[in-house]
Enzyme design. Structure first.
Site, mmCIF file in Angstrom:
data_model
loop_
_atom_site.group_PDB
_atom_site.id
_atom_site.type_symbol
_atom_site.label_atom_id
_atom_site.label_comp_id
_atom_site.label_asym_id
_atom_site.label_seq_id
_atom_site.Cartn_x
_atom_site.Cartn_y
_atom_site.Cartn_z
ATOM 1 N N CYS A 1 -19.282 -18.246 -8.567
ATOM 2 C CA CYS A 1 -19.080 -17.157 -7.611
ATOM 3 C C CYS A 1 -18.109 -17.577 -6.513
ATOM 4 O O CYS A 1 -17.218 -16.814 -6.151
ATOM 5 C CB CYS A 1 -20.407 -16.701 -7.039
ATOM 6 N N ASN B 1 -23.824 -17.982 -15.429
ATOM 7 C CA ASN B 1 -22.819 -19.024 -15.165
ATOM 8 C C ASN B 1 -23.422 -20.387 -14.796
ATOM 9 O O ASN B 1 -22.960 -21.427 -15.255
ATOM 10 C CB ASN B 1 -21.821 -18.545 -14.104
ATOM 11 N N GLU C 1 -26.607 -12.148 -3.893
ATOM 12 C CA GLU C 1 -25.425 -13.028 -3.857
ATOM 13 C C GLU C 1 -24.511 -12.535 -4.967
ATOM 14 O O GLU C 1 -24.804 -12.699 -6.140
ATOM 15 C CB GLU C 1 -25.888 -14.474 -4.065
HETATM 16 P P1 NDP Z 1 -24.722 -8.787 -14.169
HETATM 17 O O1 NDP Z 1 -24.679 -8.612 -12.716
HETATM 18 O O2 NDP Z 1 -24.581 -7.583 -15.030
HETATM 19 O O3 NDP Z 1 -26.090 -9.475 -14.642
HETATM 20 C C1 NDP Z 1 -26.730 -10.476 -13.917
HETATM 21 C C2 NDP Z 1 -28.224 -10.323 -14.097
HETATM 22 O O4 NDP Z 1 -28.662 -9.028 -13.685
HETATM 23 C C3 NDP Z 1 -28.697 -10.468 -15.537
HETATM 24 O O5 NDP Z 1 -29.951 -11.128 -15.522
HETATM 25 C C4 NDP Z 1 -28.844 -9.037 -15.988
HETATM 26 O O6 NDP Z 1 -29.740 -8.879 -17.044
HETATM 27 C C5 NDP Z 1 -29.379 -8.378 -14.740
HETATM 28 N N1 NDP Z 1 -29.137 -6.939 -14.637
HETATM 29 C C6 NDP Z 1 -28.114 -6.224 -15.159
HETATM 30 N N2 NDP Z 1 -28.203 -4.931 -14.782
HETATM 31 C C7 NDP Z 1 -29.306 -4.843 -14.002
HETATM 32 C C8 NDP Z 1 -29.940 -3.769 -13.293
HETATM 33 N N3 NDP Z 1 -29.436 -2.547 -13.295
HETATM 34 N N4 NDP Z 1 -31.043 -4.052 -12.578
HETATM 35 C C9 NDP Z 1 -31.543 -5.298 -12.528
HETATM 36 N N5 NDP Z 1 -31.018 -6.332 -13.191
HETATM 37 C C10 NDP Z 1 -29.909 -6.111 -13.910
HETATM 38 O O7 NDP Z 1 -23.658 -9.855 -14.483
HETATM 39 P P2 NDP Z 1 -23.024 -10.203 -15.872
HETATM 40 O O8 NDP Z 1 -23.805 -11.318 -16.379
HETATM 41 O O9 NDP Z 1 -22.890 -9.044 -16.790
HETATM 42 O O10 NDP Z 1 -21.571 -10.623 -15.392
HETATM 43 C C11 NDP Z 1 -20.657 -9.605 -15.014
HETATM 44 C C12 NDP Z 1 -19.802 -10.045 -13.848
HETATM 45 O O11 NDP Z 1 -20.625 -10.482 -12.774
HETATM 46 C C13 NDP Z 1 -18.907 -11.220 -14.119
HETATM 47 O O12 NDP Z 1 -17.721 -10.792 -14.637
HETATM 48 C C14 NDP Z 1 -18.715 -11.826 -12.753
HETATM 49 O O13 NDP Z 1 -17.640 -11.204 -12.114
HETATM 50 C C15 NDP Z 1 -19.969 -11.470 -12.025
HETATM 51 N N6 NDP Z 1 -20.888 -12.578 -11.917
HETATM 52 C C16 NDP Z 1 -21.063 -13.128 -10.700
HETATM 53 C C17 NDP Z 1 -21.897 -14.197 -10.547
HETATM 54 C C18 NDP Z 1 -22.124 -14.835 -9.242
HETATM 55 O O14 NDP Z 1 -22.555 -15.975 -9.215
HETATM 56 N N7 NDP Z 1 -21.905 -14.153 -8.134
HETATM 57 C C19 NDP Z 1 -22.596 -14.789 -11.682
HETATM 58 C C20 NDP Z 1 -22.359 -14.117 -12.939
HETATM 59 C C21 NDP Z 1 -21.529 -13.045 -13.023
HETATM 60 P P3 NDP Z 1 -29.221 -8.725 -18.561
HETATM 61 O O15 NDP Z 1 -28.613 -10.022 -18.925
HETATM 62 O O16 NDP Z 1 -30.474 -8.444 -19.305
HETATM 63 O O17 NDP Z 1 -28.233 -7.586 -18.542
#
Ligand code: NDP
Length: 475
Positions: free
Chosen positions: A277, A147, A243
């Protein structure tokens, strides 16, 4: 072969596990290729960081801070070029992308560069000298979301590096390219191995979370992934800053000055198309102000221009990816099915790309998915209330606890109510706002630890207490 390279031990390298498409959310089409790291390359990145760490930790903090300042200069110099990559992979309008890099990312870098870890003296007399000091942890891994890829990267890297750690960054596979460019720039200032970047789809993050040579993980993203990370990190007792998701409530009281606050409320809901977020995600409005505020927000929605990153005058982009688009549309359909009313929006835009109209739902209440779940998209439920205590109870009745806000003309009342929000941050007549010196983190399921300022900096350290006995004998 990818157009972009990873950075391991100061070298630009291709991905040994080939490459993958990065999609422009405004066209739904790939616009570039990103390298995919093999697990061996992740090991190499961690080994490079581990080898570089003692010399980096021994570099005086003033010198480390000066290097961060040079990185800020480079961000200013290259903001347009990196902004263009960021806008294409994320979908945000180009001026916003450039602004995030040249504005907030630079401000955070410069402010962090000035911080100094304290040394506290707890006792200094004839009997003993007792002090507390803070030491770097070693190798820290940063895992970032899609994001705000660069701003969040800066939030992770700058305090981690300033504190004397070396780092490995793994950006979201949805938006990895601007991160590769920023880390390439950082490597023109920092010694080899101090900051490394590996990219890849699925699996790479999981390997990081259980890696023996990583001392801490700083992660921003979803709560389910945060839980996975905590579990995977437990056997090696990694330090964690998580976070996670938020479903922030705002409570607009009957004395709120709507003329003063409507623009701000609108911006805090729809900024970055709701994909922040700590965006304002549940709007509780006193019944005496409900209709007027809904009308004021709807007017602003009608004037808002939603479009692709490079279209003239556009202020709001698409949802970043297909899964998120489908999820937000699911919430919209569920709201309609349960009797909710969209006063504006409530549908996808009739064009290519993951575009959803800015949407305001009324006739909604707690227990409906649009209220209970974090939408992370350009939709907001407006919920009418008559009793402030009841609104506060409902605002707190959510597993998330990132932020929350009270909107009122009465400062004292606002302050007292904000203190009772079950959230890491409580705002009065404000929402989402973060500054380089304000600690930011989640309560409840919204995370562990804080970022920013001195509170955030010490999370990248091991506190050590030193005792010296000056008497010689047993004390
Ligand atoms: P994720 O939490 O799935 O992914 C965020 C990061 O974590 C990416 O770099 C991803 O890598 C990595 N990741 C995923 N699974 C693992 C794991 N098991 N161990 C370590 N790293 C991992 O978020 P998404 O991008 O899929 O978004 C999904 C939801 O998260 C959104 O709908 C929103 O609600 C929330 N979100 C919240 C944010 C915030 O700022 N708090 C920001 C973005 C999303 P990869 O891309 O390779 O899967």
């Amino acid at each position: 072969m990818s157009d972009f390279k990873m950075i391991i031990n100061g070298q630009l390298v291709d991905g040994e596990a080939s490459s993958f498409d990065v999609v422009n959310p405004a066209t739904e089409k790939p616009f570039a290729q990103c390298p995919a790291a093999s697990h061996e390359q992740l090991d190499q990145a961690v080994a490079a960081a581990k080898a570089a760490q003692p010399a980096w930790a021994a570099t005086p903090i003033e010198e480390r801070g000066a290097m961060l300042d040079k990185i800020a200069d480079l961000l200013v110099e290259h903001k347009a070029e990196i902004g263009e990559i960021l806008a294409q992979e994320n979908g945000k309008p180009l001026p916003n992308a450039i602004g995030e890099i040249g504005g907030a990312a630079v401000a955070w870098t410069r402010n962090t560069a000035k911080l100094r870890l304290p040394e506290e003296t707890l006792k200094d007399d004839d009997d003993a000298l007792i002090k507390v000091h803070y030491k770097p942890l070693g190798v820290v891994a940063s895992i970032t979301p899609w994001n705000h890829p660069i701003l969040i990267l800066i939030w992770h890297l700058m305090p981690g590096l300033l504190a004397g750690n070396t780092m490995v960054s793994k950006p979201s596979s949805m938006t990895p390219l601007s991160t590769l460019k920023v880390i390439e720039l950082m490597n023109s200032v920092l010694p080899a191995g101090v900051i490394n970047c590996v990219t890849g789809e699925g699996g790479l993050g999981r390997k990081i979370t259980s890696h023996d040579d990583i001392a801490k993980i700083v992660f921003t993203g979803s709560t389910p992934t945060g839980i996975n990370i905590m579990q995977a990190a437990a056997p090696t007792m990694k330090r964690l800053t998580l976070e996670l998701g938020g479903n922030d409530a705002a409570i607009v009281l009957d004395d709120a000055d709507l003329e003063k606050c409507a623009d701000n409320i609108f911006a805090r809901i729809f900024g970055n198309s709701g994909q922040t977020c700590a965006a304002l995600k549940r709007l509780y409005v006193h019944e005496s102000k409900h209709d007027q505020l809904v009308e004021m927000l709807a007017e602003r929605v009608k004037k808002a221009s939603v479009g692709a990153w490079n279209e003239e005058g556009v202020k709001f982009g698409p949802v970043q990816n297909k899964d998120q688009f489908d999820f937000v549309m699911e919430l919209i359909e569920d709201t309609k099915a349960k009797g909710g009313n969209f006063v504006v929006g409530g549908k996808a835009m009739d064009r290519d790309g993951y575009f959803i109209e800015l949407s305001i739902a009324t006739d909604v209440t707690d227990g409906m998915r649009i209220v209970d779940e974090e939408p992370f998209g350009p939709i907001v439920p407006v919920i009418k209330f008559s009793d402030t205590e009841d609104a506060l109870r409902r605002a707190n009745d959510n597993e998330n606890g990132l932020g929350g806000s009270i909107w009122t003309a009465d400062e004292e009342k606002g302050w007292e109510l904000a203190k009772r929000l079950e959230s890491g941050t409580g705002w009065v007549n404000q929402h989402s706002q973060q500054m380089p010196f304000t600690p930011f983190g989640g309560a409840k399921m919204s995370g562990v630890g804080v970022e920013h300022g001195l509170h955030g900096l010490v999370e990248y350290t091991q506190l050590q207490t030193l005792h010296m006995n000056r008497k010689g004998g047993a004390m």
